[in-house]
Design a protein around this motif. Structure first.
Motif, PDB file in Angstrom:
ATOM      1  N   GLU A   1       0.860  -1.183   0.000  1.00 27.27           N
ATOM      2  CA  GLU A   1       0.000   0.000   0.000  1.00 27.27           C
ATOM      3  C   GLU A   1       0.898   1.234   0.000  1.00 27.27           C
ATOM      4  O   GLU A   1       1.997   1.209   0.534  1.00 27.27           O
ATOM      5  N   HIS A   2       0.418   2.332  -0.572  1.00 24.63           N
ATOM      6  CA  HIS A   2       1.271   3.510  -0.735  1.00 24.63           C
ATOM      7  C   HIS A   2       0.764   4.745   0.014  1.00 24.63           C
ATOM      8  O   HIS A   2       1.359   5.816  -0.121  1.00 24.63           O
ATOM      9  N   ASP A   3      -0.321   4.646   0.772  1.00 21.21           N
ATOM     10  CA  ASP A   3      -0.887   5.796   1.475  1.00 21.21           C
ATOM     11  C   ASP A   3       0.179   6.496   2.321  1.00 21.21           C
ATOM     12  O   ASP A   3       0.889   5.856   3.097  1.00 21.21           O
TER      13      ASP A   3
ATOM     14  N   LEU B   1       4.170   3.824 -10.457  1.00 23.84           N
ATOM     15  CA  LEU B   1       2.790   3.871  -9.977  1.00 23.84           C
ATOM     16  C   LEU B   1       1.928   4.534 -11.036  1.00 23.84           C
ATOM     17  O   LEU B   1       2.379   5.437 -11.737  1.00 23.84           O
TER      18      LEU B   1
ATOM     19  N   VAL C   1       1.350  10.534  -1.696  1.00 18.46           N
ATOM     20  CA  VAL C   1       0.232   9.669  -2.076  1.00 18.46           C
ATOM     21  C   VAL C   1      -0.863   9.837  -1.025  1.00 18.46           C
ATOM     22  O   VAL C   1      -0.663   9.555   0.157  1.00 18.46           O
TER      23      VAL C   1
ATOM     24  N   GLU D   1      -4.117   8.508  -1.429  1.00 19.93           N
ATOM     25  CA  GLU D   1      -4.960   7.311  -1.352  1.00 19.93           C
ATOM     26  C   GLU D   1      -4.479   6.277  -2.363  1.00 19.93           C
ATOM     27  O   GLU D   1      -4.161   6.595  -3.499  1.00 19.93           O
ATOM     28  N   THR D   2      -4.435   5.031  -1.909  1.00 23.16           N
ATOM     29  CA  THR D   2      -4.135   3.914  -2.796  1.00 23.16           C
ATOM     30  C   THR D   2      -5.463   3.310  -3.218  1.00 23.16           C
ATOM     31  O   THR D   2      -6.253   2.893  -2.374  1.00 23.16           O
TER      32      THR D   2
ATOM     33  N   PRO E   1      -3.464  -1.704  -4.788  1.00 14.97           N
ATOM     34  CA  PRO E   1      -2.090  -1.834  -4.293  1.00 14.97           C
ATOM     35  C   PRO E   1      -1.144  -2.370  -5.363  1.00 14.97           C
ATOM     36  O   PRO E   1      -1.569  -2.988  -6.341  1.00 14.97           O
ATOM     37  N   SER E   2       0.131  -2.135  -5.161  1.00 13.85           N
ATOM     38  CA  SER E   2       1.151  -2.795  -5.980  1.00 13.85           C
ATOM     39  C   SER E   2       1.303  -4.201  -5.425  1.00 13.85           C
ATOM     40  O   SER E   2       1.253  -4.404  -4.211  1.00 13.85           O
TER      41      SER E   2
ATOM     42  N   GLY F   1       0.459  -0.378  -8.815  1.00 16.56           N
ATOM     43  CA  GLY F   1      -0.482   0.307  -7.945  1.00 16.56           C
ATOM     44  C   GLY F   1      -1.127   1.506  -8.623  1.00 16.56           C
ATOM     45  O   GLY F   1      -0.520   2.146  -9.484  1.00 16.56           O
TER      46      GLY F   1
ATOM     47  N   VAL G   1      -2.936   5.160  -7.664  1.00 21.55           N
ATOM     48  CA  VAL G   1      -2.962   6.079  -6.532  1.00 21.55           C
ATOM     49  C   VAL G   1      -3.532   7.438  -6.910  1.00 21.55           C
ATOM     50  O   VAL G   1      -3.614   7.795  -8.080  1.00 21.55           O
TER      51      VAL G   1
END
Length: 183
Positions: A122-124, A134, A150, A152-153, A156-157, A168, A170
């Motif tokens: 996750e990237h949040d 991304l 970022v 909001e994701t 996800p990757s 991902g 985003v």
């Protein structure tokens, strides 16, 4: 491999590349889609899939996960991630005991995938750099930011044995225009 054979190999590649220039652009043969490292990785993954498929056709596995293909694993990983995210957003709606139990189930599912080589990222809140791998679906101006982050994701990757198999998606926040110009 001797020096002369390597030199001959390079010379052959250069001749082939230059030979393409004799032809109009629409008739030129494009370079290979994958480099040798990527082609080797794809071959290794396909061999793993063939081995797993052969094992499940000869002896059915008790859990059935051996014959799962990449799209099934991606769907499972993304589904677990979304369920965990939704659970975290609505944590106040469930009794504490039920909440702990559901979180335990989700964590066990994610750990099983991780043990099999599938990692969900996750990237949040991560700092964003345009060079990152991304897919940015939207940019939002946010007054309190000093750099791109970022927000909001949306997807996800996902990595399998260290190689990305799902990029991902985003939403990125960037400093509001007034904040960067000092107005």
């Amino acid at each position: 491999m001797s020096f002369h054979s390597r030199r001959g190999d390079r010379t052959g590649r250069v001749r082939a590349s230059l030979g393409q220039l004799r032809h109009p652009p629409e008739f030129r043969v494009p370079p290979p889609f994958l480099d040798t490292g990527q082609a080797a990785w794809v071959t290794a993954v396909l061999d793993d899939v063939r081995t797993a498929t052969a094992a499940t056709t000869e002896e059915p596995a008790a859990d059935g996960a051996q014959g799962a293909d990449a799209s099934t694993l991606l769907a499972a990983a993304t589904g677990l991630w979304r369920a965990q995210r939704k659970l975290n957003q609505r944590a106040g709606d469930l009794p504490a005991a039920d909440l702990r139990q559901v979180r335990r189930y989700l964590q066990t599912g994610r750990q099983a995938l991780a043990d099999g080589g599938l990692e969900i990222q996750e990237h949040d809140g991560d700092p964003f750099d345009p060079g990152q791998s991304l897919e940015v679906l939207a940019f939002q101006d946010e007054p309190g930011l000093t750099r791109e982050v970022v927000l909001e994701t949306l997807r996800p990757s996902v990595y399998y044995r260290g190689e990305r198999i799902q990029m991902g998606q985003v939403v990125v926040g960037r400093p509001a225009p007034g904040a960067t110009h000092g107005t």
